[in-house]
Scaffold this motif. Structure first.
Motif, PDB file in Angstrom:
ATOM      1  N   PRO A  73      83.918 -10.466  52.328  1.00 37.75           N
ATOM      2  CA  PRO A  73      83.049  -9.667  51.166  1.00 37.75           C
ATOM      3  C   PRO A  73      82.556 -10.386  50.781  1.00 37.75           C
ATOM      4  N   VAL A  74      81.552  -9.432  50.618  1.00 41.25           N
ATOM      5  CA  VAL A  74      80.193  -9.661  50.237  1.00 41.25           C
ATOM      6  C   VAL A  74      80.264 -10.504  48.925  1.00 41.25           C
ATOM      7  N   ARG A  75      81.067  -9.428  47.466  1.00 39.71           N
ATOM      8  CA  ARG A  75      80.889 -10.591  46.005  1.00 39.71           C
ATOM      9  C   ARG A  75      81.614 -11.919  45.978  1.00 39.71           C
ATOM     10  N   VAL A  90      70.117 -14.439  43.436  1.00 41.10           N
ATOM     11  CA  VAL A  90      70.827 -14.045  44.697  1.00 41.10           C
ATOM     12  C   VAL A  90      71.224 -12.540  44.251  1.00 41.10           C
ATOM     13  N   SER A  91      71.025 -11.481  45.052  1.00 46.37           N
ATOM     14  CA  SER A  91      71.492  -9.916  45.374  1.00 46.37           C
ATOM     15  C   SER A  91      72.155  -9.211  45.957  1.00 46.37           C
ATOM     16  N   LEU A  92      72.905  -8.325  45.807  1.00 48.47           N
ATOM     17  CA  LEU A  92      73.590  -7.875  46.652  1.00 48.47           C
ATOM     18  C   LEU A  92      72.451  -6.974  47.032  1.00 48.47           C
ATOM     19  N   THR A  93      72.324  -5.950  48.746  1.00 51.06           N
ATOM     20  CA  THR A  93      71.042  -5.335  48.353  1.00 51.06           C
ATOM     21  C   THR A  93      71.598  -4.282  49.789  1.00 51.06           C
ATOM     22  N   SER A  94      70.834  -2.973  50.033  1.00 46.89           N
ATOM     23  CA  SER A  94      71.331  -1.964  50.807  1.00 46.89           C
ATOM     24  C   SER A  94      69.901  -2.506  51.993  1.00 46.89           C
ATOM     25  N   GLY A  95      70.583  -1.610  52.842  1.00 48.60           N
ATOM     26  CA  GLY A  95      70.148  -1.816  54.830  1.00 48.60           C
ATOM     27  C   GLY A  95      70.704  -2.754  55.429  1.00 48.60           C
ATOM     28  N   LEU A  99      72.652  -9.052  51.607  1.00 50.00           N
ATOM     29  CA  LEU A  99      72.948 -10.111  50.692  1.00 50.00           C
ATOM     30  C   LEU A  99      71.382 -10.798  51.014  1.00 50.00           C
ATOM     31  N   ILE A 100      70.613 -11.119  49.787  1.00 46.62           N
ATOM     32  CA  ILE A 100      69.826 -11.732  50.178  1.00 46.62           C
ATOM     33  C   ILE A 100      69.634 -13.722  48.781  1.00 46.62           C
ATOM     34  N   ALA A 101      69.168 -14.075  49.566  1.00 41.76           N
ATOM     35  CA  ALA A 101      68.874 -15.139  47.840  1.00 41.76           C
ATOM     36  C   ALA A 101      67.787 -15.568  48.399  1.00 41.76           C
ATOM     37  N   SER A 283      72.301  -4.805  43.269  1.00 41.71           N
ATOM     38  CA  SER A 283      73.323  -5.902  41.818  1.00 41.71           C
ATOM     39  C   SER A 283      72.757  -7.015  42.337  1.00 41.71           C
ATOM     40  N   THR A 284      72.317  -7.874  40.938  1.00 43.94           N
ATOM     41  CA  THR A 284      72.035  -9.224  40.690  1.00 43.94           C
ATOM     42  C   THR A 284      72.953 -10.096  40.231  1.00 43.94           C
TER      43      THR A 284
END
Length: 297
Positions: A73-75, A90-95, A99-101, A283-284
């Motif tokens: 789970p990404v969170r 840190v951000s949850l992203t589409s695509g 996850l991007i940091a 979501s940031t």
């Protein structure tokens, strides 16, 4: 959120230390009403008003953007990632990558160790890293103040402002151990010389009506051929020249998805742009550009 609240937020993004009376004059409401609305926005953690210092001013010279693929789970992965001290964003992203940091370190060796820690988090399956060769426009656009000396008192003031950019001069002076006048003079000097930029950013996990979209661009010729064009666009809140999959990395901050579409069309229309990818920041989880006192002093 009311129209008045949105006007307050916009004013705070531009100048985080704007006075309540100035906000009232701009919004067209009484000072008491604006003070109450502002207090509510801050208490409800819709936004944070912070001081942001250009990393190069503080000797933070090695920066990277990391896209992560995960197999849990990404969170959970995001929460562990956000605990790393060298990871301010840190951000949850589409695509394709959920996850991007961002990693910011004092040296390439420190950056390499931080990236090893990122890859060692349980659930991280793969990473793709973009190394920044030039930070063109950071969040809130602080300047790289090369010829300004920052002593221990300035460092302590900056540390406090990074946590609360609207902290009163009296409180700043008391916490640092200097007079209110000294605190005011030093803070205003650092603002005027570009050492610190004070403005509003969204609280982690909270979004207002605005949309943040990450953009990766491949360009023909030098990356610098596009940076001036992009940095002049008001919707571009972050811009860096990079080594890796893309030549440029940007964040577009817009009022709506329709505005995002318009901005992306403008970017695709730029003559040097060969290819463009984009992803939405859903979501940031963390956005905290707070550097430790030992870096500042």
């Amino acid at each position: 959120m009311s129209g008045a609240d949105l006007q307050i937020l916009e004013a705070l993004r531009f100048n985080g230390r704007i006075t309540t009376q100035e906000l009232a004059d701009r919004v067209g409401l009484s000072r008491s009403v604006v003070a109450r609305r502002l207090s509510q926005l801050l208490d409800d953690e819709v936004i944070r008003v912070v001081g942001i210092v250009h990393p190069l001013t503080l000797g933070i010279r090695s920066l990277a953007h990391v896209s992560l693929s995960v197999d849990r789970p990404v969170r959970r992965v995001a929460d562990e990632l956000s605990r790393l001290p060298d990871v301010p964003f840190v951000s949850l992203t589409s695509g394709s990558c959920p996850l991007i940091a961002e990693v910011r370190s004092r040296s390439d060796d420190d950056l390499a160790r931080a990236l090893d820690r990122v890859r060692s988090i349980d659930g991280v399956r793969a990473t793709e890293t973009l190394f920044y060769t030039k930070l063109v426009a950071d969040v809130l656009r602080p300047s790289h103040a090369e010829n300004v000396e920052i002593d221990a008192v300035d460092g302590r003031l900056l540390t406090l402002l990074q946590e609360n950019g609207r902290m009163a001069f009296t409180t700043l002076g008391d916490k640092v151990g200097v007079s209110t006048g000294t605190a005011r003079t030093r803070v205003l000097r650092m603002i005027d010389t570009g050492v610190v930029r004070i403005g509003a950013i969204s609280r982690a996990g909270r979004r207002d009506t605005r949309v943040d979209v990450g953009v990766g661009l491949s360009v023909l010729g030098p990356a610098s051929s596009c940076t001036d064009l992009l940095s002049e666009m008001p919707q571009v809140r972050f811009l860096a020249e990079t080594i890796g999959r893309y030549d440029l990395l940007a964040t577009v901050d817009a009022d709506s998805l329709a505005e995002v579409v318009s901005v992306l069309d403008r970017l695709r229309g730029l003559k040097p742009v060969l290819h463009l990818d984009s992803w939405v920041h859903l979501s940031t989880v963390k956005e905290s550009y707070t550097y430790p006192l030992e870096v500042l002093s």
